[in-house]
Design a protein around this motif. Structure first.
Motif, mmCIF file in Angstrom:
data_model
loop_
_atom_site.group_PDB
_atom_site.id
_atom_site.type_symbol
_atom_site.label_atom_id
_atom_site.label_comp_id
_atom_site.label_asym_id
_atom_site.label_seq_id
_atom_site.Cartn_x
_atom_site.Cartn_y
_atom_site.Cartn_z
ATOM 1 N N VAL A 58 0.867 -1.173 0.000
ATOM 2 C CA VAL A 58 0.000 0.000 0.000
ATOM 3 C C VAL A 58 0.906 1.227 0.000
ATOM 4 O O VAL A 58 1.773 1.363 0.862
ATOM 5 C CB VAL A 58 -0.921 -0.001 1.247
ATOM 6 N N VAL A 59 0.707 2.102 -0.996
ATOM 7 C CA VAL A 59 1.497 3.327 -1.094
ATOM 8 C C VAL A 59 0.562 4.510 -0.920
ATOM 9 O O VAL A 59 -0.402 4.663 -1.683
ATOM 10 C CB VAL A 59 2.233 3.418 -2.450
ATOM 11 N N ASP A 60 0.828 5.312 0.091
ATOM 12 C CA ASP A 60 0.014 6.495 0.395
ATOM 13 C C ASP A 60 -1.483 6.154 0.426
ATOM 14 O O ASP A 60 -2.309 6.879 -0.136
ATOM 15 C CB ASP A 60 0.307 7.620 -0.597
ATOM 16 N N GLY A 61 -1.816 5.022 1.049
ATOM 17 C CA GLY A 61 -3.201 4.653 1.262
ATOM 18 C C GLY A 61 -3.880 3.910 0.126
ATOM 19 O O GLY A 61 -5.061 3.579 0.211
ATOM 20 N N THR A 62 -3.150 3.629 -0.964
ATOM 21 C CA THR A 62 -3.721 2.946 -2.124
ATOM 22 C C THR A 62 -3.004 1.622 -2.348
ATOM 23 O O THR A 62 -1.764 1.590 -2.379
ATOM 24 C CB THR A 62 -3.578 3.814 -3.390
ATOM 25 N N LEU A 63 -3.771 0.546 -2.525
ATOM 26 C CA LEU A 63 -3.178 -0.754 -2.828
ATOM 27 C C LEU A 63 -2.502 -0.681 -4.193
ATOM 28 O O LEU A 63 -3.141 -0.352 -5.190
ATOM 29 C CB LEU A 63 -4.254 -1.845 -2.830
ATOM 30 N N LYS A 64 -1.203 -0.977 -4.225
ATOM 31 C CA LYS A 64 -0.439 -0.874 -5.472
ATOM 32 C C LYS A 64 -0.007 -2.214 -6.039
ATOM 33 O O LYS A 64 0.184 -2.330 -7.239
ATOM 34 C CB LYS A 64 0.811 -0.008 -5.265
ATOM 35 N N ALA A 65 0.178 -3.228 -5.192
ATOM 36 C CA ALA A 65 0.675 -4.516 -5.687
ATOM 37 C C ALA A 65 0.417 -5.605 -4.666
ATOM 38 O O ALA A 65 0.311 -5.340 -3.469
ATOM 39 C CB ALA A 65 2.172 -4.427 -5.979
ATOM 40 N N VAL A 66 0.301 -6.826 -5.170
ATOM 41 C CA VAL A 66 0.253 -8.010 -4.314
ATOM 42 C C VAL A 66 1.313 -8.976 -4.823
ATOM 43 O O VAL A 66 1.694 -8.947 -5.988
ATOM 44 C CB VAL A 66 -1.139 -8.691 -4.295
ATOM 45 N N GLY A 67 1.791 -9.819 -3.945
ATOM 46 C CA GLY A 67 2.836 -10.769 -4.316
ATOM 47 C C GLY A 67 4.207 -10.156 -4.139
ATOM 48 O O GLY A 67 4.360 -9.071 -3.585
ATOM 49 N N VAL A 68 5.210 -10.867 -4.614
ATOM 50 C CA VAL A 68 6.598 -10.428 -4.496
ATOM 51 C C VAL A 68 7.040 -9.866 -5.843
ATOM 52 O O VAL A 68 6.908 -10.527 -6.865
ATOM 53 C CB VAL A 68 7.521 -11.596 -4.087
ATOM 54 N N GLN A 69 7.547 -8.639 -5.813
ATOM 55 C CA GLN A 69 8.062 -8.006 -7.022
ATOM 56 C C GLN A 69 9.580 -7.955 -6.940
ATOM 57 O O GLN A 69 10.135 -7.730 -5.866
ATOM 58 C CB GLN A 69 7.540 -6.560 -7.160
ATOM 59 N N PRO A 70 10.259 -8.101 -8.081
ATOM 60 C CA PRO A 70 11.719 -7.925 -8.082
ATOM 61 C C PRO A 70 12.065 -6.478 -7.716
ATOM 62 O O PRO A 70 11.251 -5.568 -7.914
ATOM 63 C CB PRO A 70 12.134 -8.234 -9.518
ATOM 64 N N LEU A 71 13.282 -6.259 -7.235
ATOM 65 C CA LEU A 71 13.689 -4.929 -6.800
ATOM 66 C C LEU A 71 13.511 -3.890 -7.909
ATOM 67 O O LEU A 71 13.036 -2.785 -7.652
ATOM 68 C CB LEU A 71 15.142 -4.943 -6.309
ATOM 69 N N GLY A 72 13.850 -4.222 -9.132
ATOM 70 C CA GLY A 72 13.690 -3.291 -10.251
ATOM 71 C C GLY A 72 12.249 -2.843 -10.419
ATOM 72 O O GLY A 72 11.972 -1.668 -10.659
ATOM 73 N N ASP A 73 11.307 -3.773 -10.289
ATOM 74 C CA ASP A 73 9.887 -3.438 -10.414
ATOM 75 C C ASP A 73 9.433 -2.569 -9.239
ATOM 76 O O ASP A 73 8.608 -1.675 -9.396
ATOM 77 C CB ASP A 73 9.029 -4.698 -10.489
ATOM 78 N N VAL A 74 9.964 -2.853 -8.051
ATOM 79 C CA VAL A 74 9.638 -2.061 -6.868
ATOM 80 C C VAL A 74 10.084 -0.621 -7.069
ATOM 81 O O VAL A 74 9.329 0.325 -6.824
ATOM 82 C CB VAL A 74 10.278 -2.673 -5.597
ATOM 83 N N LEU A 75 11.295 -0.439 -7.558
ATOM 84 C CA LEU A 75 11.818 0.909 -7.790
ATOM 85 C C LEU A 75 10.992 1.642 -8.846
ATOM 86 O O LEU A 75 10.704 2.839 -8.703
ATOM 87 C CB LEU A 75 13.295 0.844 -8.168
ATOM 88 N N LYS A 76 10.582 0.942 -9.910
ATOM 89 C CA LYS A 76 9.716 1.563 -10.928
ATOM 90 C C LYS A 76 8.370 1.951 -10.343
ATOM 91 O O LYS A 76 7.832 3.017 -10.639
ATOM 92 C CB LYS A 76 9.511 0.597 -12.103
ATOM 93 N N LEU A 77 7.801 1.070 -9.524
ATOM 94 C CA LEU A 77 6.516 1.335 -8.892
ATOM 95 C C LEU A 77 6.578 2.623 -8.073
ATOM 96 O O LEU A 77 5.605 3.372 -8.010
ATOM 97 C CB LEU A 77 6.133 0.151 -7.995
ATOM 98 N N LEU A 78 7.735 2.877 -7.495
ATOM 99 C CA LEU A 78 7.907 4.059 -6.648
ATOM 100 C C LEU A 78 8.402 5.275 -7.428
ATOM 101 O O LEU A 78 8.681 6.307 -6.850
ATOM 102 C CB LEU A 78 8.883 3.727 -5.522
ATOM 103 N N GLY A 79 8.512 5.119 -8.750
ATOM 104 C CA GLY A 79 8.891 6.249 -9.582
ATOM 105 C C GLY A 79 10.372 6.525 -9.686
ATOM 106 O O GLY A 79 10.775 7.617 -10.045
ATOM 107 N N ALA A 80 11.195 5.539 -9.364
ATOM 108 C CA ALA A 80 12.655 5.734 -9.443
ATOM 109 C C ALA A 80 13.147 5.514 -10.860
ATOM 110 O O ALA A 80 12.575 4.795 -11.629
ATOM 111 C CB ALA A 80 13.364 4.800 -8.495
#
Length: 80
Positions: A58-80
């Motif tokens: 959950v990012v800033d109160g919104t469900l963004k993902a379920v399951g395990v994401q690779p680090l690269g996908d996590v960084l993209k999800l966060l706008g890096a």
């Protein structure tokens, strides 16, 4: 940015998700909270967002993902 990682003690993939999100928190500025769904704070988020599976992100109160994401996908999800 507030990031909540919802996990459970019985979840076989949650420790992997915790490692990845902890690493992401070292690379990007965020307020990372790891919440167990069996505890009060975790139950509140699960109930409010009607989350049915863990790990869940959950990012800033919104469900963004379920399951395990690779680090690269996590960084993209966060706008890096």
């Amino acid at each position: 940015m507030k990031v909540q990682l919802l996990v459970s003690k019985w979840c076989p993939t949650c420790p992997q998700a915790e490692r990845i999100w902890t690493e992401a928190a070292q690379k990007l500025p965020m307020d990372l909270q790891i919440l167990d769904v069996a505890e009060r704070d975790g139950r509140e988020v699960v109930s409010r967002l009607r989350i049915k599976t863990v790990p869940a992100v959950v990012v800033d109160g919104t469900l963004k993902a379920v399951g395990v994401q690779p680090l690269g996908d996590v960084l993209k999800l966060l706008g890096a």
